[in-house]
Design an enzyme around this catalytic site. Structure first.
Site, mmCIF file in Angstrom:
data_model
loop_
_atom_site.group_PDB
_atom_site.id
_atom_site.type_symbol
_atom_site.label_atom_id
_atom_site.label_comp_id
_atom_site.label_asym_id
_atom_site.label_seq_id
_atom_site.Cartn_x
_atom_site.Cartn_y
_atom_site.Cartn_z
ATOM 1 N N CYS A 31 0.832 -1.211 0.000
ATOM 2 C CA CYS A 31 0.000 0.000 0.000
ATOM 3 C C CYS A 31 0.869 1.265 0.000
ATOM 4 O O CYS A 31 1.575 1.531 0.970
ATOM 5 C CB CYS A 31 -0.914 -0.057 1.231
ATOM 6 S SG CYS A 31 -1.719 1.489 1.660
ATOM 7 N N CYS A 34 0.142 3.770 2.787
ATOM 8 C CA CYS A 34 0.612 3.195 4.060
ATOM 9 C C CYS A 34 2.102 3.487 4.251
ATOM 10 O O CYS A 34 2.552 3.784 5.365
ATOM 11 C CB CYS A 34 0.396 1.687 4.109
ATOM 12 S SG CYS A 34 -1.328 1.177 4.021
#
Length: 102
Positions: A31, A34
């Site tokens: 991600c 993230c």
């Protein structure tokens, strides 16, 4: 304080039974957002002794992500006195993450 790797086995002890507020970062290695938030979460852990910080790798802990209805990542949650007090989805600047802890 260092970041705690949260699992189904230690979540109750580390988060729900914590005497300190706990910032939990639900993330995954693939991600992009993230990866933007993760260093900020690490900084907050290093700079604040009055807050516990933990991370949940949703790929390794899908049951935990499901239990808290995490549909998108990153999802940041703050737990106080064993209860979820705040939750946000998506990358946030450090100041916004710190504001969740107030």
């Amino acid at each position: 304080m260092s970041v705690v790797n949260l699992t189904m086995e230690n979540f109750q002890r580390e988060v729900l039974n914590s005497e300190k507020p706990v910032l939990v970062d639900f993330w995954a290695s693939w991600c992009g957002p993230c990866r933007m938030v993760s260093p900020l979460v690490d900084q907050i852990a290093a700079e604040n002794d009055e807050v516990k910080v933990g991370k949940v790798d949703i790929d390794a802990q899908p049951e935990l992500a499901s239990a808290f209805r995490v549909m998108s990542i990153p999802t940041l949650m703050v737990f106080k006195d064993g209860k979820l007090s705040k939750s946000v989805v998506g990358a946030r600047p450090k100041a916004a993450i710190l504001a969740m802890l107030d």
